[in-house]
Enzyme design. Structure first.
Site, PDB file in Angstrom:
ATOM      1  N   ASP A 131       0.848  -1.194   0.000  1.00  0.00           N
ATOM      2  CA  ASP A 131       0.000   0.000   0.000  1.00  0.00           C
ATOM      3  C   ASP A 131       0.889   1.251   0.000  1.00  0.00           C
ATOM      4  O   ASP A 131       1.791   1.351  -0.811  1.00  0.00           O
ATOM      5  CB  ASP A 131      -0.976  -0.037   1.190  1.00  0.00           C
ATOM      6  CG  ASP A 131      -2.092   0.981   1.051  1.00  0.00           C
ATOM      7  OD1 ASP A 131      -3.083   0.694   0.357  1.00  0.00           O
ATOM      8  OD2 ASP A 131      -1.972   2.085   1.621  1.00  0.00           O
ATOM      9  N   TYR A 187      -3.123  11.445   1.787  1.00  0.00           N
ATOM     10  CA  TYR A 187      -3.718  11.428   0.448  1.00  0.00           C
ATOM     11  C   TYR A 187      -3.702  12.824  -0.161  1.00  0.00           C
ATOM     12  O   TYR A 187      -3.510  12.992  -1.365  1.00  0.00           O
ATOM     13  CB  TYR A 187      -5.153  10.898   0.532  1.00  0.00           C
ATOM     14  CG  TYR A 187      -5.250   9.424   0.806  1.00  0.00           C
ATOM     15  CD1 TYR A 187      -5.544   8.536  -0.220  1.00  0.00           C
ATOM     16  CD2 TYR A 187      -5.050   8.910   2.081  1.00  0.00           C
ATOM     17  CE1 TYR A 187      -5.638   7.168   0.019  1.00  0.00           C
ATOM     18  CE2 TYR A 187      -5.138   7.552   2.334  1.00  0.00           C
ATOM     19  CZ  TYR A 187      -5.435   6.686   1.296  1.00  0.00           C
ATOM     20  OH  TYR A 187      -5.511   5.345   1.540  1.00  0.00           O
ATOM     21  N   HIS A 243      -4.816  -7.746  -0.017  1.00  0.00           N
ATOM     22  CA  HIS A 243      -4.144  -6.459   0.127  1.00  0.00           C
ATOM     23  C   HIS A 243      -3.314  -6.362   1.399  1.00  0.00           C
ATOM     24  O   HIS A 243      -2.252  -5.753   1.408  1.00  0.00           O
ATOM     25  CB  HIS A 243      -5.195  -5.348   0.099  1.00  0.00           C
ATOM     26  CG  HIS A 243      -4.612  -3.972   0.084  1.00  0.00           C
ATOM     27  ND1 HIS A 243      -3.931  -3.467  -0.997  1.00  0.00           N
ATOM     28  CD2 HIS A 243      -4.577  -2.998   1.040  1.00  0.00           C
ATOM     29  CE1 HIS A 243      -3.526  -2.235  -0.732  1.00  0.00           C
ATOM     30  NE2 HIS A 243      -3.897  -1.935   0.499  1.00  0.00           N
TER      31      HIS A 243
END
Length: 440
Positions: A228, A366, A418
């Site tokens: 990630d 982000y 993930h």
């Protein structure tokens, strides 16, 4: 996954406007602001230093904070039930209600807290910010130092299960020659690391901080591993190729050709001329780009997610909805089916975010990001790649070899997704050992 991509791909605002998606706070229920972060804040205030010293750290949540958490869970104002029979509208009400009931009545934070405090924890100031990290030295001679970088919505907790297998392989069916000494930092704004109060803490800066951390610990020869956000950070470490970094391992590699990555994000059809494996990966990535509402919101307006700091159940629902495959696996686990993650595993991570009040501070990464996530970045040091089948996309070997010209290991695993280290710690540990075997 990140929510902001540097031109010529997409700016943050274009990224937000590219999809007609809105992150709603309907399930959150405003219940007043919690003082649960006082314990962490007080610890950091009393230990914060601008020097390069490394200070021991541990954490014990107060009973008052845990009682307040349970009170807020039980006081949740629930939304209406979804109008479909599947999860196409997001986290289903029955699933989150069942998890919340377990959280309030059966879950015990002290179990994971004791595991965290059982390994050596430290804090050191790097580039003006206190960075928390776990540092476990192997008892085996010639163990390879390895920095492990987590992502969102993860934390150090998603890497706890592999500490034993990687530092003490002989106790888990491996050889002493496979041993690692681990350094596991909490990203800035996550967990026990300090929250940035000014802008600029993007993946490039985090990569620089991690290089400095390994240097400060006296490691002159080491590897790095990530998934990630961690995959971006270790890719960027590798792009800079600092002295001492001998190679990286990624379970979420950036191998997509840049033009294809941008086209798929724009919603254009998968082009012809791809091999079967490449087309499958492109289809998977196109589907991933249809389910990134969380990233769009955090990439454009992270501070508007106030409800996540106020409602633990709202935070839990938001964090569960990372990607469809992970969500479906977790939902099955909540329903009682044995899976890679248990409900307690999931709640360990969510509770850490809650107790440290890092829902918004972690989301700002982000907003800060200017790097591509899935596209090639130009790494020219040795790389090992492990492909887990339920990842956001399965990196084809053809693209992986082009993206990483010094590829030393590539393997497709039969199981896992993930959160590979968290879901499948045995397979993940075997992959990390294999990935660095030729580099020792």
């Amino acid at each position: 996954m990140p929510g902001r991509i540097k031109q010529p791909y997409l700016t943050r605002r274009k990224f937000c406007g590219a999809a007609a998606l809105t992150c709603a706070a309907a399930p959150l229920g405003l219940l007043g602001f919690s003082n649960r972060t006082e314990a962490v804040t007080d610890i950091l205030k009393t230990t914060t230093s601008t020097s390069t010293e490394i200070r021991p750290f541990n954490f014990t949540a107060t009973e008052a904070d845990l009682s307040e958490l349970r009170r807020r869970i039980e006081a949740t104002r629930w939304p209406d039930k979804e109008t479909v029979s599947d999860s196409s509208q997001g986290v289903q009400r029955a699933t989150i209600r069942k998890l919340a009931e377990h959280w309030a009545k059966k879950y015990d934070w002290r179990v994971i807290e004791s595991k965290i405090n059982a390994v050596p924890n430290f804090i050191t100031n790097i580039d003006g910010l206190d960075i928390h990290f776990i540092h476990v030295r192997s008892k085996h001679e010639n163990a390879l130092p390895l920095l492990m970088a987590h992502g969102w919505p993860g934390s150090i907790i998603e890497l706890m299960k592999v500490i034993g297998p990687l530092t003490d392989p002989t106790a888990y069916g491996g050889n002493a020659s496979d041993a690692f000494s681990l350094v596991i930092p909490s990203m800035p704004g996550y967990g026990f690391s300090e929250k940035p109060t000014v802008g600029g803490w993007n993946p490039v800066r985090i990569a620089d901080a991690y290089v400095e951390l390994m240097k400060r610990l006296g490691y002159t020869r080491y590897g790095a591993q990530g998934g990630d956000w961690g995959s971006i950070v270790v890719d960027l470490m590798a792009v800079k190729a600092p002295p001492g970094l001998i190679g990286i391992h990624s379970n979420m590699p950036g191998v997509i050709p840049p033009e294809l990555d941008a086209a798929l994000f724009r919603g254009e059809p998968v082009p012809s001329g791809l091999s079967g494996e490449e087309k499958r990966a492109a289809d998977q990535l196109a589907n991933t780009y249809k389910h990134i509402g969380y990233a769009i919101m955090m990439g454009d307006r992270p501070q508007s997610l106030t409800g996540l700091a106020d409602s633990p159940v709202g935070l839990a629902a938001f964090m569960l909805d990372h990607d469809p495959k992970s969500y479906e696996m977790i939902a099955r686990s909540i329903d009682g089916q044995p899976e890679g993650l248990t409900p307690d595993d999931v709640l360990d991570n969510i509770t850490l975010f809650w107790l440290t009040n890092t829902a918004v501070s972690s989301g700002r990464l982000y907003w800060e990001n200017k790097s591509t996530f899935f596209a090639v970045k130009g790494v020219n040091i040795p790389v090992a790649v492990s492909v887990f089948p339920d990842e956001l996309y399965a990196a084809p070997q053809s693209w992986t070899r082009k993206a990483y010209p010094k590829l030393v290991h590539y393997n497709q695993l039969p199981k896992g997704g993930h959160f590979a280290a968290w879901e499948q710690p045995q397979l993940f540990s075997q992959e990390v050992r294999a990935g660095f075997k030729s580099l020792r």
